[in-house]
Design a protein around this motif. Structure first.
Motif, PDB file in Angstrom:
ATOM      1  N   ARG A  84       5.099   8.225   6.205  1.00  0.00           N
ATOM      2  CA  ARG A  84       4.093   7.646   5.318  1.00  0.00           C
ATOM      3  C   ARG A  84       3.828   6.185   5.658  1.00  0.00           C
ATOM      4  O   ARG A  84       2.674   5.725   5.699  1.00  0.00           O
ATOM      5  CB  ARG A  84       4.566   7.763   3.860  1.00  0.00           C
ATOM      6  CG  ARG A  84       3.492   7.316   2.856  1.00  0.00           C
ATOM      7  CD  ARG A  84       3.838   7.650   1.427  1.00  0.00           C
ATOM      8  NE  ARG A  84       4.715   6.659   0.833  1.00  0.00           N
ATOM      9  CZ  ARG A  84       6.004   6.839   0.586  1.00  0.00           C
ATOM     10  NH1 ARG A  84       6.586   7.989   0.904  1.00  0.00           N
ATOM     11  NH2 ARG A  84       6.721   5.898   0.011  1.00  0.00           N
ATOM     12  N   GLN A 118       0.824  -1.212   0.000  1.00  0.00           N
ATOM     13  CA  GLN A 118       0.000   0.000   0.000  1.00  0.00           C
ATOM     14  C   GLN A 118       0.855   1.258   0.000  1.00  0.00           C
ATOM     15  O   GLN A 118       0.478   2.273  -0.597  1.00  0.00           O
ATOM     16  CB  GLN A 118      -0.950   0.005   1.195  1.00  0.00           C
ATOM     17  CG  GLN A 118      -1.910   1.193   1.199  1.00  0.00           C
ATOM     18  CD  GLN A 118      -3.152   0.914   2.020  1.00  0.00           C
ATOM     19  OE1 GLN A 118      -3.616  -0.225   2.080  1.00  0.00           O
ATOM     20  NE2 GLN A 118      -3.702   1.940   2.655  1.00  0.00           N
ATOM     21  N   ALA A 159       1.856   5.883   8.872  1.00  0.00           N
ATOM     22  CA  ALA A 159       0.460   6.254   8.649  1.00  0.00           C
ATOM     23  C   ALA A 159      -0.310   5.092   8.019  1.00  0.00           C
ATOM     24  O   ALA A 159      -1.454   4.801   8.407  1.00  0.00           O
ATOM     25  CB  ALA A 159       0.393   7.489   7.750  1.00  0.00           C
ATOM     26  N   VAL A 160       0.333   4.399   7.065  1.00  0.00           N
ATOM     27  CA  VAL A 160      -0.303   3.244   6.436  1.00  0.00           C
ATOM     28  C   VAL A 160      -0.490   2.125   7.462  1.00  0.00           C
ATOM     29  O   VAL A 160      -1.551   1.480   7.514  1.00  0.00           O
ATOM     30  CB  VAL A 160       0.538   2.742   5.236  1.00  0.00           C
ATOM     31  CG1 VAL A 160      -0.004   1.406   4.718  1.00  0.00           C
ATOM     32  CG2 VAL A 160       0.540   3.778   4.126  1.00  0.00           C
ATOM     33  N   SER A 205      -0.877   2.403  10.634  1.00  0.00           N
ATOM     34  CA  SER A 205      -1.962   2.772  11.546  1.00  0.00           C
ATOM     35  C   SER A 205      -3.315   2.587  10.873  1.00  0.00           C
ATOM     36  O   SER A 205      -4.269   2.093  11.481  1.00  0.00           O
ATOM     37  CB  SER A 205      -1.785   4.232  11.987  1.00  0.00           C
ATOM     38  OG  SER A 205      -2.854   4.644  12.796  1.00  0.00           O
ATOM     39  N   GLU A 206      -3.374   2.969   9.596  1.00  0.00           N
ATOM     40  CA  GLU A 206      -4.626   2.831   8.845  1.00  0.00           C
ATOM     41  C   GLU A 206      -5.052   1.369   8.726  1.00  0.00           C
ATOM     42  O   GLU A 206      -6.241   1.047   8.794  1.00  0.00           O
ATOM     43  CB  GLU A 206      -4.430   3.432   7.452  1.00  0.00           C
ATOM     44  CG  GLU A 206      -5.664   3.361   6.563  1.00  0.00           C
ATOM     45  CD  GLU A 206      -5.361   3.876   5.163  1.00  0.00           C
ATOM     46  OE1 GLU A 206      -6.059   3.465   4.221  1.00  0.00           O
ATOM     47  OE2 GLU A 206      -4.412   4.690   5.012  1.00  0.00           O
ATOM     48  N   LEU A 207      -4.077   0.469   8.580  1.00  0.00           N
ATOM     49  CA  LEU A 207      -4.366  -0.959   8.424  1.00  0.00           C
ATOM     50  C   LEU A 207      -4.483  -1.684   9.760  1.00  0.00           C
ATOM     51  O   LEU A 207      -4.685  -2.895   9.791  1.00  0.00           O
ATOM     52  CB  LEU A 207      -3.271  -1.622   7.577  1.00  0.00           C
ATOM     53  CG  LEU A 207      -3.156  -1.157   6.120  1.00  0.00           C
ATOM     54  CD1 LEU A 207      -1.967  -1.831   5.430  1.00  0.00           C
ATOM     55  CD2 LEU A 207      -4.442  -1.443   5.354  1.00  0.00           C
ATOM     56  N   ASN A 208      -4.313  -0.922  10.885  1.00  0.00           N
ATOM     57  CA  ASN A 208      -4.353  -1.520  12.238  1.00  0.00           C
ATOM     58  C   ASN A 208      -3.304  -2.611  12.392  1.00  0.00           C
ATOM     59  O   ASN A 208      -3.560  -3.696  12.919  1.00  0.00           O
ATOM     60  CB  ASN A 208      -5.747  -2.085  12.545  1.00  0.00           C
ATOM     61  CG  ASN A 208      -6.804  -1.007  12.624  1.00  0.00           C
ATOM     62  OD1 ASN A 208      -6.563   0.038  13.226  1.00  0.00           O
ATOM     63  ND2 ASN A 208      -7.951  -1.251  12.008  1.00  0.00           N
TER      64      ASN A 208
END
Length: 330
Positions: A35, A10, A38-39, A41-44
């Motif tokens: 970056r 991603q 952040a990815v 964190s977004e994907l847990n």
């Protein structure tokens, strides 16, 4: 379960770049690291601690294995361990039960402190042979990767029995711990030896389990058998830990308030629990520092892990003359 491969895909970077970023490696620029985080964190994303510890060959976690957690004994012992380990950046986890044994061979911990009779000594020796670092508090086990930090059970039991004999008591009773307990075996061996040296004394053994309830059961049995509460020479009882002695006192005070401890029977324990100092009458007992015992065990384990030289340690004991033991001639 999200992996670093998913994050790499991603974020449009390589797997190694993700690994470096997640571990704070300066090889990755701050912008790229931000970056990637952040990815993640977004994907847990949750790191696989076990896999990471295998790669680094350390977890910064120490396991202490106990047979059980019941009673008031373990608090100071664990606190002593925790204080030493925290300073060195280690966490402590408390384990019990057969399933927890796999934490050693699977290297989920960096080392272990053992006060758990469910471990067979052959099992521990096999772990030591494979390089695991161990400190044992409940057995004698000789190996380069094992350190012994043992309580001086024999000296403590000898002090207790000699104190009863010095007060003129000749009918002695011992309330032991569980059959498999190293501490109980050592205390019984020493108590028996001291009584055998006094030709006019006798020792009757009653099996207990180090819990308050077994002290209550022992008291009930001694009353039923006419050993406590009958006219004649009062019994002198050595409980192999304070919890059983406290249980015995509670049973008698609740069910036979006419029986006076320190007059109709004489009682000594072992461990000097904090509660013992608040009992009335004050319990005679064998004292030692449980916090120091835990601290030394932790210090020795860290030395083993660090490849430093260690020596076998022994925790020394002393006698506290409480009011539950008086003269047999009173």
């Amino acid at each position: 379960m999200v992996s670093i491969k998913d994050i790499a895909k991603q974020a449009g970077v390589s797997i190694s770049t993700v690994s470096y970023a997640l571990n704070g490696n300066p090889k990755v620029t701050e912008e790229t690291t931000a970056r990637i985080l952040a990815v993640a964190s977004e994907l847990n994303y949750v790191p696989n601690a076990a896999a990471r510890s295998l790669k680094r060959r350390e977890t910064k976690i120490i396991g202490v294995f106990l047979t059980d957690f019941s009673g008031a004994f373990y608090g100071d012992l664990l606190q002593g361990m925790k204080e030493v380990l925290s300073v060195k950046g280690y966490d402590l986890i408390v384990c019990s039960g057969k399933q927890s044994h796999r934490m050693l061979p699977e290297r989920l911990i960096d080392g272990a402190i053992i006060l758990d009779e469910t471990f067979d000594s052959k099992e521990l020796a096999s772990y030591a042979e494979r390089g695991h670092k161990l400190v044992v508090l409940d057995r004698e086990l000789n190996h380069a990767n094992v350190n012994q930090v043992l309580l001086d059970n024999k000296a403590g039991a000898a002090l207790a029995v000699e104190y009863l004999l010095e007060q003129g008591h000749r009918k002695l009773y011992a309330i032991t711990g569980p059959r498999g307990s190293f501490d109980s075996k050592q205390r019984l061996a020493a108590a028996t030896q001291v009584v055998e040296r006094a030709s006019d004394a006798s020792l009757t053994v009653i099996e207990g389990d180090f819990n308050k309830s077994s002290g209550e059961h022992a008291a009930a049995r001694l009353v039923a058998d006419g050993i406590i509460g009958s006219i004649g020479e009062p019994a002198a009882i050595f409980c192999f830990n304070d919890e059983m002695a406290i249980g015995m006192c509670h049973y008698l005070q609740r069910n036979h308030p006419d029986i006076v401890i320190g007059r109709d029977l004489h009682l000594i324990g072992f461990d000097n629990l904090e509660l013992s100092s608040f009992m009335h009458p004050r319990l005679a007992t064998i004292d030692y520092s449980k916090r120091k015992w835990g601290a030394i065990a932790a210090e020795q384990l860290l030395r083993l892990i660090g490849g430093q030289e260690v020596e076998q340690e022994r925790i020394y004991v002393s006698l506290i003359k409480g009011e539950t033991v008086g003269s047999a001639n009173l």
